[in-house]
Design a protein around this motif. Sequence first.
Motif, PDB file in Angstrom:
ATOM      1  N   GLN A  67      51.920  32.865  57.916  1.00  0.00           N
ATOM      2  CA  GLN A  67      51.946  32.288  56.563  1.00  0.00           C
ATOM      3  C   GLN A  67      50.596  31.682  56.216  1.00  0.00           C
ATOM      4  O   GLN A  67      49.777  31.399  57.102  1.00  0.00           O
ATOM      5  CB  GLN A  67      52.999  31.181  56.482  1.00  0.00           C
ATOM      6  N   GLY A  68      50.404  31.457  54.906  1.00  0.00           N
ATOM      7  CA  GLY A  68      49.219  30.762  54.417  1.00  0.00           C
ATOM      8  C   GLY A  68      49.626  29.740  53.370  1.00  0.00           C
ATOM      9  O   GLY A  68      50.803  29.662  52.994  1.00  0.00           O
ATOM     10  N   VAL A  87      42.428  27.471  55.696  1.00  0.00           N
ATOM     11  CA  VAL A  87      43.076  27.385  57.013  1.00  0.00           C
ATOM     12  C   VAL A  87      43.647  28.741  57.396  1.00  0.00           C
ATOM     13  O   VAL A  87      43.477  29.217  58.523  1.00  0.00           O
ATOM     14  CB  VAL A  87      44.180  26.292  57.014  1.00  0.00           C
ATOM     15  N   TYR A  88      44.303  29.381  56.438  1.00  0.00           N
ATOM     16  CA  TYR A  88      44.883  30.707  56.700  1.00  0.00           C
ATOM     17  C   TYR A  88      43.809  31.679  57.194  1.00  0.00           C
ATOM     18  O   TYR A  88      43.974  32.346  58.226  1.00  0.00           O
ATOM     19  CB  TYR A  88      45.538  31.251  55.433  1.00  0.00           C
ATOM     20  N   ALA A 104      52.943  31.107  49.844  1.00  0.00           N
ATOM     21  CA  ALA A 104      51.658  30.397  49.896  1.00  0.00           C
ATOM     22  C   ALA A 104      51.293  29.718  48.570  1.00  0.00           C
ATOM     23  O   ALA A 104      50.186  29.194  48.446  1.00  0.00           O
ATOM     24  CB  ALA A 104      50.558  31.377  50.300  1.00  0.00           C
ATOM     25  N   HIS A 105      52.201  29.728  47.586  1.00  0.00           N
ATOM     26  CA  HIS A 105      51.873  29.197  46.243  1.00  0.00           C
ATOM     27  C   HIS A 105      50.618  29.869  45.689  1.00  0.00           C
ATOM     28  O   HIS A 105      49.744  29.218  45.106  1.00  0.00           O
ATOM     29  CB  HIS A 105      51.629  27.679  46.288  1.00  0.00           C
ATOM     30  N   GLN A 106      50.528  31.161  45.912  1.00  0.00           N
ATOM     31  CA  GLN A 106      49.292  31.881  45.561  1.00  0.00           C
ATOM     32  C   GLN A 106      49.531  32.901  44.448  1.00  0.00           C
ATOM     33  O   GLN A 106      48.642  33.698  44.135  1.00  0.00           O
ATOM     34  CB  GLN A 106      48.800  32.606  46.838  1.00  0.00           C
ATOM     35  N   GLY A 145      56.829  28.851  47.210  1.00  0.00           N
ATOM     36  CA  GLY A 145      56.865  27.982  48.385  1.00  0.00           C
ATOM     37  C   GLY A 145      57.754  28.550  49.480  1.00  0.00           C
ATOM     38  O   GLY A 145      58.400  29.577  49.319  1.00  0.00           O
ATOM     39  N   ASP A 146      57.763  27.829  50.605  1.00  0.00           N
ATOM     40  CA  ASP A 146      58.527  28.252  51.776  1.00  0.00           C
ATOM     41  C   ASP A 146      59.779  27.376  51.880  1.00  0.00           C
ATOM     42  O   ASP A 146      59.954  26.441  51.104  1.00  0.00           O
ATOM     43  CB  ASP A 146      57.635  28.083  53.018  1.00  0.00           C
TER      44      ASP A 146
END
Length: 307
Positions: free
Chosen positions: A98-99, A159-160, A201-203, A292-293
Amino acid sequence: MEQQQIDNRNRYALITGATSGIGYELAKLFAADGYHLILVARNEERLQEVADELKNAYSVEITPHAKDLFAPGAAEEVYQFAKNMGITVDVLVNDAGQGEWGPFIDTELKRDIDIVQLNIIALISLTKLFLRDMVQRNEGKILQVGSEAGATPMPLLSVYAATKAFVLSFSAALANEMKDKNITITVLLPGPTDTDFFHKAHQQHTVTYKEKKLDDPATVAKNGYEALMKGENKIVSGSTAKMHVFLSDLLGDEMAAGNARKQNEPSDKEGRTTITHEPSRREREAIHATEGDYQKGVRPDEEIKPF
Ligand SMILES: NC(=O)c1ccc[n+]([C@@H]2O[C@H](COP(=O)([O-])OP(=O)(O)OC[C@H]3O[C@@H](n4cnc5c(N)ncnc54)[C@H](OP(=O)(O)O)[C@@H]3O)[C@@H](O)[C@H]2O)c1
């Protein structure tokens, strides 16, 4: 093809992240080639659905194993589960990853650490435990799902991308350590792919997700599977990812980071809003939130709160 199915009849692959996206498509390819499977993800219901689907389609044994690999020690439990079942894992696939999108100073530290735990610590742990057994038998294959992000510093996904740089370096080093053995380590570098990754990842408001062509997870998985079976050390999947990795090598870190940032910026275009890949859409539905997760500490069968 028929010969390969006979050869694989008693072979087992263990795949993390097998209920959605690239991992789901990898699971299908293994099952189609006659591998029995241990499938790992968190959502028990989805695991059972995928297990039933693959069992019916390919007549192989499927063992679902629900485990949250964010939890320290969970990877060791997965290894112990396979041991207790008396299963020899011939192929390990570390796919779950995940990212989290956002400026580093704004993302939650806990989420960053979870991502490191999943993308690096669980991957190291599973690799060490299963690789030791493979070395004893002098036989085995490991597929590490990295990312083109591992070749480029990625602002807003820092971070990812750094975890995937680890996966790339680690896999190349292990491939060298194993070169005189009958064991191969393959790292797969996908480019942006049509899965639930962006939503977790809210991307999904970014240039990449809204405006760019996303790869089909079935194609990415096929590229990775073929490279794994040939014993190749590294496969960059698709022309876009190949170009990104090439440019990154050419430009150097500073310019590559600037380039990557443009792709990760918010987009005000209408663009893409949903996932096309059906199993990944079901993953999103199971999370019961548009982005989101699963919230940390909340099991998929308990009350769901998105991050
Ligand atoms: N999609 C892309 O653009 C892209 C590009 C390059 C690389 N990748 C890499 O490809 C891999 C697969 O991602 P994907 O795109 O297929 O994403 P996805 O559709 O979100 O699938 C992720 C899978 O991992 C499982 N998973 C997530 N968190 C987990 C945890 N804490 N413990 C155990 N299992 C967990 C999920 O099931 P549960 O939710 O039930 O746990 C699901 O089966 C990742 O390593 C990702 O970094 C993706």
